[in-house]
Write a protein that holds these residues in place. Structure first.
Motif: not given
Length: 100
Positions: A21-24, A27-31, A79-80, A82-85
């Motif tokens: 989930v923390d890969s590019d 993160l693109k998916f989360a956005k 999302l977790g 993503y929001f953290s970043r």
């Protein structure tokens, strides 16, 4: 609804492919997922509890529920991160019960 279904399928694909989930890609998916939510709600976060409830009833049959649970697990984690970043807490002020 089509966008939601596409993103749900993408979450399952990413989960099955063990994409972190923390890969590019995660993160693109989360956005993309968060953009879909903000577009749908027009930025009105008070609509989130109703939107979440609607999503949970969409797949009422057992197999649909299993698929949605898999997708939701990835979505929540992505999302977790993503929001953290971003350093934001979009659900701040909501009780846990409202967020579920």
């Amino acid at each position: 609804m089509n966008t939601f279904m596409q993103l749900q399928n993408e979450a399952i694909r990413l989960q099955n492919a063990d994409v972190p989930v923390d890969s590019d890609e995660g993160l693109k998916f989360a956005k993309a997922y968060w953009d879909m939510i903000t577009d749908f709600t027009g930025g009105d976060m008070s609509m989130l509890p109703r939107l979440i409830a609607l999503g949970q009833f969409q797949n009422a049959d057992h197999k649909g529920k299993e698929v949605q649970d898999i997708a939701n697990g990835y979505v929540e984690q992505a999302l977790g991160v993503y929001f953290s970043r971003l350093g934001i807490e979009p659900f701040q002020g909501e009780s846990e019960e409202e967020a579920e």
